[in-house]
Design an enzyme around this catalytic site. Structure first.
Site, PDB file in Angstrom:
ATOM      1  N   CYS A 135     -25.354 -68.371  25.842  1.00 31.78           N
ATOM      2  CA  CYS A 135     -26.095 -69.418  25.141  1.00 31.78           C
ATOM      3  C   CYS A 135     -26.302 -70.628  26.044  1.00 31.78           C
ATOM      4  O   CYS A 135     -25.394 -71.030  26.768  1.00 31.78           O
ATOM      5  CB  CYS A 135     -25.268 -69.825  23.928  1.00 31.78           C
ATOM      6  SG  CYS A 135     -25.771 -71.376  23.247  1.00 31.78           S
TER       7      CYS A 135
HETATM    8  N1  LIG Z   1     -26.269 -68.661  17.461  1.00 26.28           N
HETATM    9  C1  LIG Z   1     -26.911 -69.440  18.283  1.00 26.28           C
HETATM   10  O1  LIG Z   1     -26.403 -70.442  18.767  1.00 26.28           O
HETATM   11  C2  LIG Z   1     -28.322 -69.134  18.646  1.00 26.28           C
HETATM   12  C3  LIG Z   1     -28.816 -67.900  18.489  1.00 26.28           C
HETATM   13  N2  LIG Z   1     -30.078 -67.585  18.895  1.00 26.28           N
HETATM   14  C4  LIG Z   1     -30.552 -66.221  18.680  1.00 26.28           C
HETATM   15  O2  LIG Z   1     -31.799 -66.039  19.323  1.00 26.28           O
HETATM   16  C5  LIG Z   1     -32.657 -65.244  18.537  1.00 26.28           C
HETATM   17  C6  LIG Z   1     -33.959 -65.963  18.327  1.00 26.28           C
HETATM   18  O3  LIG Z   1     -33.735 -67.047  17.429  1.00 26.28           O
HETATM   19  P1  LIG Z   1     -34.957 -67.871  16.788  1.00 26.28           P
HETATM   20  O4  LIG Z   1     -35.689 -68.542  17.891  1.00 26.28           O
HETATM   21  O5  LIG Z   1     -34.449 -68.707  15.691  1.00 26.28           O
HETATM   22  O6  LIG Z   1     -35.802 -66.694  16.135  1.00 26.28           O
HETATM   23  P2  LIG Z   1     -37.341 -66.510  16.030  1.00 26.28           P
HETATM   24  O7  LIG Z   1     -37.939 -66.514  17.366  1.00 26.28           O
HETATM   25  O8  LIG Z   1     -37.556 -65.307  15.174  1.00 26.28           O
HETATM   26  O9  LIG Z   1     -37.774 -67.814  15.247  1.00 26.28           O
HETATM   27  C7  LIG Z   1     -37.593 -67.913  13.904  1.00 26.28           C
HETATM   28  C8  LIG Z   1     -38.478 -68.983  13.299  1.00 26.28           C
HETATM   29  O10 LIG Z   1     -37.789 -70.196  13.301  1.00 26.28           O
HETATM   30  C9  LIG Z   1     -38.500 -71.160  14.113  1.00 26.28           C
HETATM   31  N3  LIG Z   1     -37.473 -71.883  14.841  1.00 26.28           N
HETATM   32  C10 LIG Z   1     -36.659 -71.433  15.824  1.00 26.28           C
HETATM   33  N4  LIG Z   1     -35.826 -72.403  16.227  1.00 26.28           N
HETATM   34  C11 LIG Z   1     -36.128 -73.475  15.456  1.00 26.28           C
HETATM   35  C12 LIG Z   1     -35.653 -74.783  15.367  1.00 26.28           C
HETATM   36  N5  LIG Z   1     -34.673 -75.197  16.192  1.00 26.28           N
HETATM   37  N6  LIG Z   1     -36.198 -75.620  14.474  1.00 26.28           N
HETATM   38  C13 LIG Z   1     -37.180 -75.233  13.644  1.00 26.28           C
HETATM   39  N7  LIG Z   1     -37.690 -74.001  13.683  1.00 26.28           N
HETATM   40  C14 LIG Z   1     -37.178 -73.149  14.562  1.00 26.28           C
HETATM   41  C15 LIG Z   1     -39.440 -70.360  14.952  1.00 26.28           C
HETATM   42  O11 LIG Z   1     -40.611 -71.084  15.276  1.00 26.28           O
HETATM   43  P3  LIG Z   1     -40.841 -71.727  16.729  1.00 26.28           P
HETATM   44  O12 LIG Z   1     -40.319 -70.735  17.731  1.00 26.28           O
HETATM   45  O13 LIG Z   1     -42.322 -71.919  16.782  1.00 26.28           O
HETATM   46  O14 LIG Z   1     -40.089 -73.011  16.740  1.00 26.28           O
HETATM   47  C16 LIG Z   1     -39.763 -69.201  14.049  1.00 26.28           C
HETATM   48  O15 LIG Z   1     -40.767 -69.540  13.140  1.00 26.28           O
HETATM   49  C17 LIG Z   1     -31.900 -64.935  17.258  1.00 26.28           C
HETATM   50  O16 LIG Z   1     -31.318 -63.657  17.390  1.00 26.28           O
HETATM   51  C18 LIG Z   1     -30.843 -65.996  17.198  1.00 26.28           C
HETATM   52  O17 LIG Z   1     -29.672 -65.552  16.550  1.00 26.28           O
HETATM   53  C19 LIG Z   1     -30.888 -68.519  19.475  1.00 26.28           C
HETATM   54  C20 LIG Z   1     -30.436 -69.785  19.695  1.00 26.28           C
HETATM   55  C21 LIG Z   1     -29.146 -70.218  19.232  1.00 26.28           C
HETATM   56  N1  LIG Z   2     -27.792 -70.142  21.961  1.00 23.97           N
HETATM   57  C1  LIG Z   2     -27.922 -68.818  22.015  1.00 23.97           C
HETATM   58  N2  LIG Z   2     -27.025 -68.067  21.348  1.00 23.97           N
HETATM   59  C2  LIG Z   2     -27.219 -66.755  21.401  1.00 23.97           C
HETATM   60  C3  LIG Z   2     -28.257 -66.161  22.104  1.00 23.97           C
HETATM   61  N3  LIG Z   2     -28.192 -64.834  21.944  1.00 23.97           N
HETATM   62  C4  LIG Z   2     -27.130 -64.634  21.162  1.00 23.97           C
HETATM   63  N4  LIG Z   2     -26.530 -65.767  20.830  1.00 23.97           N
HETATM   64  C5  LIG Z   2     -25.339 -65.993  20.020  1.00 23.97           C
HETATM   65  O1  LIG Z   2     -24.178 -65.674  20.794  1.00 23.97           O
HETATM   66  C6  LIG Z   2     -23.322 -64.838  20.006  1.00 23.97           C
HETATM   67  C7  LIG Z   2     -22.385 -64.020  20.886  1.00 23.97           C
HETATM   68  O2  LIG Z   2     -21.495 -64.896  21.543  1.00 23.97           O
HETATM   69  P1  LIG Z   2     -20.342 -64.410  22.559  1.00 23.97           P
HETATM   70  O3  LIG Z   2     -19.670 -65.675  22.952  1.00 23.97           O
HETATM   71  O4  LIG Z   2     -19.438 -63.497  21.782  1.00 23.97           O
HETATM   72  O5  LIG Z   2     -20.982 -63.723  23.709  1.00 23.97           O
HETATM   73  C8  LIG Z   2     -24.310 -64.014  19.219  1.00 23.97           C
HETATM   74  O6  LIG Z   2     -23.741 -63.356  18.111  1.00 23.97           O
HETATM   75  C9  LIG Z   2     -25.331 -65.064  18.824  1.00 23.97           C
HETATM   76  O7  LIG Z   2     -24.966 -65.812  17.704  1.00 23.97           O
HETATM   77  C10 LIG Z   2     -29.154 -66.989  22.804  1.00 23.97           C
HETATM   78  O8  LIG Z   2     -30.088 -66.542  23.493  1.00 23.97           O
HETATM   79  N5  LIG Z   2     -28.944 -68.324  22.739  1.00 23.97           N
END
Ligand SMILES: NC(=O)C1=CN([C@@H]2O[C@H](COP(=O)(O)OP(=O)(O)OC[C@H]3O[C@@H](n4cnc5c(N)ncnc54)[C@H](OP(=O)(O)O)[C@@H]3O)[C@@H](O)[C@H]2O)C=CC1
Ligand SMILES: Nc1nc2c(ncn2[C@@H]2O[C@H](COP(=O)(O)O)[C@@H](O)[C@H]2O)c(=O)[nH]1
Length: 327
Positions: free
Chosen positions: A175
Site C-alpha cells: 500500500c
Molecule cells: N485497504 C486499503 O487501504 C486500500 C485498498 N485498495 C484496494 O484497491 C482496489 C481498488 O480500490 P478502488 O479504487 O476503491 O476501487 P475502484 O477502482 O473500483 O473504485 C471504486 C469507486 O470508488 C471511487 N473511489 C475510489 N477511491 C475513492 C476515494 N478516495 N474517494 C471517492 N471515491 C473514490 C472510484 O472513482 P474514481 O476512481 O473516479 O475516484 C470508483 O467510482 C480495491 O481492491 C481496494 O480494496 C486501494 C486503496 C486503499
Molecule cells: N492502499 C492499498 N492497499 C491495498 C492495495 N491492494 C491491497 N491493499 C490492501 O492491503 C491488504 C493486504 O495487506 P498485507 O499487509 O497483509 O499485505 C489487502 O487486503 C487490502 O486491503 C493497494 O493497491 N493499495
C-alpha cells in the site's frame, strides 16, 4: 482516539495454562452461518487468490474471498463452487455494472454465501447504496463491507445492513495510500481496530499490516473476528503469477489492487509491486499459522480462540523484536 499503537508495540500477557498440549486448542471461528478452521482469510487480491486456491481453501474448511478483477469469471466461478457443494464467496465493487451483476445473480438464483464490497474508501454513500442493493436482491448473502477506519464508518455500514465490516486503510505491505494521501490507519492499525471494534455490534475483519503469526492473536485480542492477510500469503507454490529466478533465488510477484500493474494505467495509483521470496506450499503456512495460534490460545490460558479476547496486554513501544529479525 487516545493512544495510537501498532502490532509491534504490543505484547499479550500470558495467563496460567489450561491444556496439556497445544493440540487441544481450537482455532476455529464462526462467521455468519459457517465455521472455519482459522480466523484468517487470504486477501482478495489477484496475486494472492485464484479459483484453484479458492476451491482448495473451501474444500479444506478455510474461509476465502475471491477477488473481483476478472468480473466475467464470477458467474462461472459461483456455478462451479455450487456444483462442488462448496461455499461461494465473491467480491464486488460499486460501479454501475456491479448493480446489474447483483441483479443477474438473483435472476439466475446463484446465491453467494458471502459477498465482500471491496473499495478503498468504504465510508461512502456508494458502499451504503451497494449494501442495500445486495440485501434487496440477495438477502441470504452475508455482506462484508469496507474498507473503513473509524467507529462512525462501522456504525453507518452496519446500519445500512452490512453483516461485517472490514477495517484497514493503508496498513498493507504494498500500500502507498499513506504516502500518497497522508490518510489511513497505517502505523496505528491495531489501535484503529480496537477503536472500531468498540463501536461494532457485528463481526470485524482486520485487514492489512499483519507481519507475523503473533499479529493474528493480537488482532483477535483487539476485536477482530477474522484477519485478512496479503503479504504472508504471497509467494507460495500455488500463488497466482510466475515464479521468477533472480541470482539463484526464487521469487513471486505481489502487487497492490490499486497499483498500475492491476489497473493497467497510472491513474489514482495507491499500490506498488514487490517480489516475495518463494515460500513453499500454502498448506504448510496454514498449518504453521494454526499451530502458532494454538500456542497463542494456550498462553491466553484457554482452549478456544475466545480466551485471547480478554488477556491483559502491555505497550512496549517498538521494542518487542529487540533488533531481531522476524524469521
Ligand atoms: N485497504 C486499503 O487501504 C486500500 C485498498 N485498495 C484496494 O484497491 C482496489 C481498488 O480500490 P478502488 O479504487 O476503491 O476501487 P475502484 O477502482 O473500483 O473504485 C471504486 C469507486 O470508488 C471511487 N473511489 C475510489 N477511491 C475513492 C476515494 N478516495 N474517494 C471517492 N471515491 C473514490 C472510484 O472513482 P474514481 O476512481 O473516479 O475516484 C470508483 O467510482 C480495491 O481492491 C481496494 O480494496 C486501494 C486503496 C486503499
Ligand atoms: N492502499 C492499498 N492497499 C491495498 C492495495 N491492494 C491491497 N491493499 C490492501 O492491503 C491488504 C493486504 O495487506 P498485507 O499487509 O497483509 O499485505 C489487502 O487486503 C487490502 O486491503 C493497494 O493497491 N493499495
Amino acid at each position: 482516539m487516545e493512544n495510537a499503537f501498532d502490532y509491534e508495540d504490543i505484547q499479550l500477557v500470558p495467563a496460567k495454562c489450561l491444556v496439556n498440549s497445544r493440540s487441544e486448542c481450537d482455532t476455529s471461528v464462526t462467521l455468519g452461518d459457517y465455521t472455519f478452521k482459522l480466523p484468517v482469510v487470504p486477501a482478495n487480491m489477484q496475486t494472492i487468490v485464484d479459483e484453484t486456491i479458492a476451491i482448495k481453501l473451501a474444500d479444506n474448511g478455510y474461509f476465502y474471498v475471491m477477488h473481483r478483477f476478472e468480473p466475467e469469471k464470477r458467474i462461472p466461478f459461483i456455478e462451479d463452487m455450487k456444483s462442488r457443494k462448496l461455499i461461494s464467496s465473491i467480491s464486488v465493487g460499486v460501479k454501475d455494472d456491479e448493480y446489474s451483476f447483483i441483479e443477474e445473480l438473483a435472476r439466475k438464483n446463484l446465491l453467494p454465501e458471502y459477498i465482500t464490497i471491496d473499495i478503498a474508501h468504504g465510508h461512502s454513500n456508494a458502499v451504503i447504496k451497494m449494501i442495500k442493493h445486495i440485501k434487496e436482491y440477495l438477502p441470504t448473502s452475508f455482506v462484508i463491507a469496507g474498507n473503513v477506519g473509524t467507529p462512525e464508518a462501522v456504525r453507518e455500514l452496519e446500519h445500512a445492513g452490512a453483516d461485517a465490516t472490514k477495517v484497514g486503510i493503508g496498513p498493507g505491505k504494498v500500500c502507498i495510500t499513506k504516502i500518497k494521501t497522508g490518510f489511513g490507519t497505517g502505523g496505528w492499525q491495531l489501535a484503529a481496530l480496537r477503536w472500531c471494534a468498540k463501536a461494532a455490534s457485528k463481526p470485524i475483519i482486520a485487514d492489512g499490516g499483519i507481519r507475523t503469526h503473533g499479529d493474528i492473536a493480537k488482532s483477535v485480542r483487539f476485536g477482530a473476528s477474522m484477519v485478512m492477510i496479503g503479504s504472508l500469503f504471497a509467494g507460495h507454490e500455488e500463488s497466482p503469477g510466475e515464479t521468477i529466478e533472480k541470482e539463484g533465488k526464487l521469487y513471486k510477484e505481489y502487487f497492490g489492487s490499486a497499483s498500475e500493474f492491476q489497473k493497467g494505467e497510472k491513474k489514482n495509483v495507491e499500490g506498488k509491486k514487490m517480489l516475495v521470496e518463494h515460500k513453499g506450499s500454502l498448506q504448510d503456512t496454514l498449518n504453521e499459522m494454526e499451530q502458532d495460534l494454538q500456542s497463542s490460545i494456550s498462553y491466553a490460558g484457554g482452549n478456544r480462540l475466545e480466551a485471547i479476547r480478554t488477556v491483559d496486554y502491555v505497550i512496549v513501544k517498538n521494542s518487542i523484536f529487540n533488533g531481531d529479525k522476524v524469521y
